[in-house]
Write a protein that holds these residues in place. Structure first.
Motif, PDB file in Angstrom:
ATOM      1  N   PRO A   1      -1.892  11.063   0.063  1.00 25.82           N
ATOM      2  CA  PRO A   1      -1.033   9.958  -0.358  1.00 25.82           C
ATOM      3  C   PRO A   1       0.299   9.923   0.401  1.00 25.82           C
ATOM      4  CG  PRO A   1      -1.921  11.079  -2.279  1.00 25.82           C
ATOM      5  CD  PRO A   1      -2.271  11.911  -1.077  1.00 25.82           C
ATOM      6  N   SER A   2       0.832  11.084   0.737  1.00 33.12           N
ATOM      7  CA  SER A   2       2.090  11.132   1.502  1.00 33.12           C
ATOM      8  C   SER A   2       1.902  10.525   2.881  1.00 33.12           C
ATOM      9  CB  SER A   2       2.580  12.571   1.631  1.00 33.12           C
ATOM     10  OG  SER A   2       2.875  13.103   0.362  1.00 33.12           O
TER      11      SER A   2
ATOM     12  N   ILE B   1      -0.288   8.233   3.641  1.00 37.83           N
ATOM     13  CA  ILE B   1      -0.431   6.787   3.422  1.00 37.83           C
ATOM     14  C   ILE B   1       0.939   6.134   3.273  1.00 37.83           C
ATOM     15  CG2 ILE B   1      -1.276   5.031   1.792  1.00 37.83           C
ATOM     16  CD1 ILE B   1      -3.682   6.938   1.293  1.00 37.83           C
ATOM     17  N   VAL B   2       1.854   6.793   2.562  1.00 35.31           N
ATOM     18  CA  VAL B   2       3.209   6.264   2.385  1.00 35.31           C
ATOM     19  C   VAL B   2       3.896   6.116   3.738  1.00 35.31           C
ATOM     20  CG1 VAL B   2       5.508   6.752   1.456  1.00 35.31           C
ATOM     21  CG2 VAL B   2       3.490   7.133   0.032  1.00 35.31           C
TER      22      VAL B   2
ATOM     23  N   SER C   1       2.683   1.638  -3.390  1.00 34.00           N
ATOM     24  CA  SER C   1       1.725   2.009  -4.433  1.00 34.00           C
ATOM     25  C   SER C   1       1.293   3.468  -4.302  1.00 34.00           C
ATOM     26  CB  SER C   1       0.509   1.093  -4.374  1.00 34.00           C
ATOM     27  OG  SER C   1       0.904  -0.244  -4.614  1.00 34.00           O
ATOM     28  N   ALA C   2       1.256   3.983  -3.085  1.00 24.30           N
ATOM     29  CA  ALA C   2       0.866   5.382  -2.861  1.00 24.30           C
ATOM     30  C   ALA C   2       1.985   6.359  -3.210  1.00 24.30           C
ATOM     31  CB  ALA C   2       0.438   5.580  -1.412  1.00 24.30           C
TER      32      ALA C   2
ATOM     33  N   ILE D   1       0.841  -1.201   0.000  1.00 28.30           N
ATOM     34  CA  ILE D   1       0.000   0.000   0.000  1.00 28.30           C
ATOM     35  C   ILE D   1       0.874   1.248   0.000  1.00 28.30           C
ATOM     36  CG2 ILE D   1      -1.599   1.363   1.418  1.00 28.30           C
ATOM     37  CD1 ILE D   1      -2.856  -1.364   2.259  1.00 28.30           C
TER      38      ILE D   1
ATOM     39  N   SER E   1       1.244   8.365  -6.326  1.00 30.40           N
ATOM     40  CA  SER E   1       0.169   9.334  -6.107  1.00 30.40           C
ATOM     41  C   SER E   1       0.598  10.501  -5.219  1.00 30.40           C
ATOM     42  CB  SER E   1      -1.033   8.641  -5.471  1.00 30.40           C
ATOM     43  OG  SER E   1      -1.511   7.638  -6.327  1.00 30.40           O
ATOM     44  N   SER E   2       1.665  10.312  -4.427  1.00 25.97           N
ATOM     45  CA  SER E   2       2.112  11.398  -3.541  1.00 25.97           C
ATOM     46  C   SER E   2       2.792  12.527  -4.318  1.00 25.97           C
ATOM     47  CB  SER E   2       3.082  10.861  -2.481  1.00 25.97           C
ATOM     48  OG  SER E   2       4.362  10.620  -3.025  1.00 25.97           O
TER      49      SER E   2
END
Length: 110
Positions: free
Chosen positions: A32-33, A35-36, A19-20, A16, A23-24
């Motif tokens: 997204p950042s 999530i990373v 994959s993010a 996850i 998008s970040s």
């Protein structure tokens, strides 16, 4: 069995997070950042729990190998990344290596 649940959680968290990353947009987008960062924190925490019962070499091989395969699949589906025949062969070798390590090798913990 609990150690493999920790391993699965570590792999899913890492997939996850990785994959993010796209998008970040270089950590310029907040959600997204986040999530990373959260995903990698969870991945390393759960990977550390697996190391109480699984040798580090085996744990890292499974974690990174399955992570590569899953991130490649997600990139193919979500980001339009295409694989040629040799890409599929390479992914097949990774899957085979992880299977051999877990099913046939005496170095693995069962």
């Amino acid at each position: 069995m609990k150690n493999w649940l920790f391993m699965a959680t570590a792999i899913i968290s890492e997939v996850i997070a990785t994959s993010a990353l796209k998008s970040s947009e270089g950590f310029t987008r907040l959600v997204p950042s986040f999530i990373v960062v959260a995903g990698y924190a969870a991945a390393f925490y759960f990977l550390s729990l697996t190391l109480k019962s699984i040798p580090v070499g085996i744990a890292y091989a499974v974690w990174s190998g399955l992570g590569i395969v899953l991130v490649t699949a997600i990139a193919w589906v979500l980001h339009g990344q295409k694989l040629d025949m040799w890409g599929f062969v390479g992914v097949g070798f990774i899957i085979s290596g992880v299977a051999v390590l877990n099913l046939l090798s005496k170095a693995s913990v069962h």
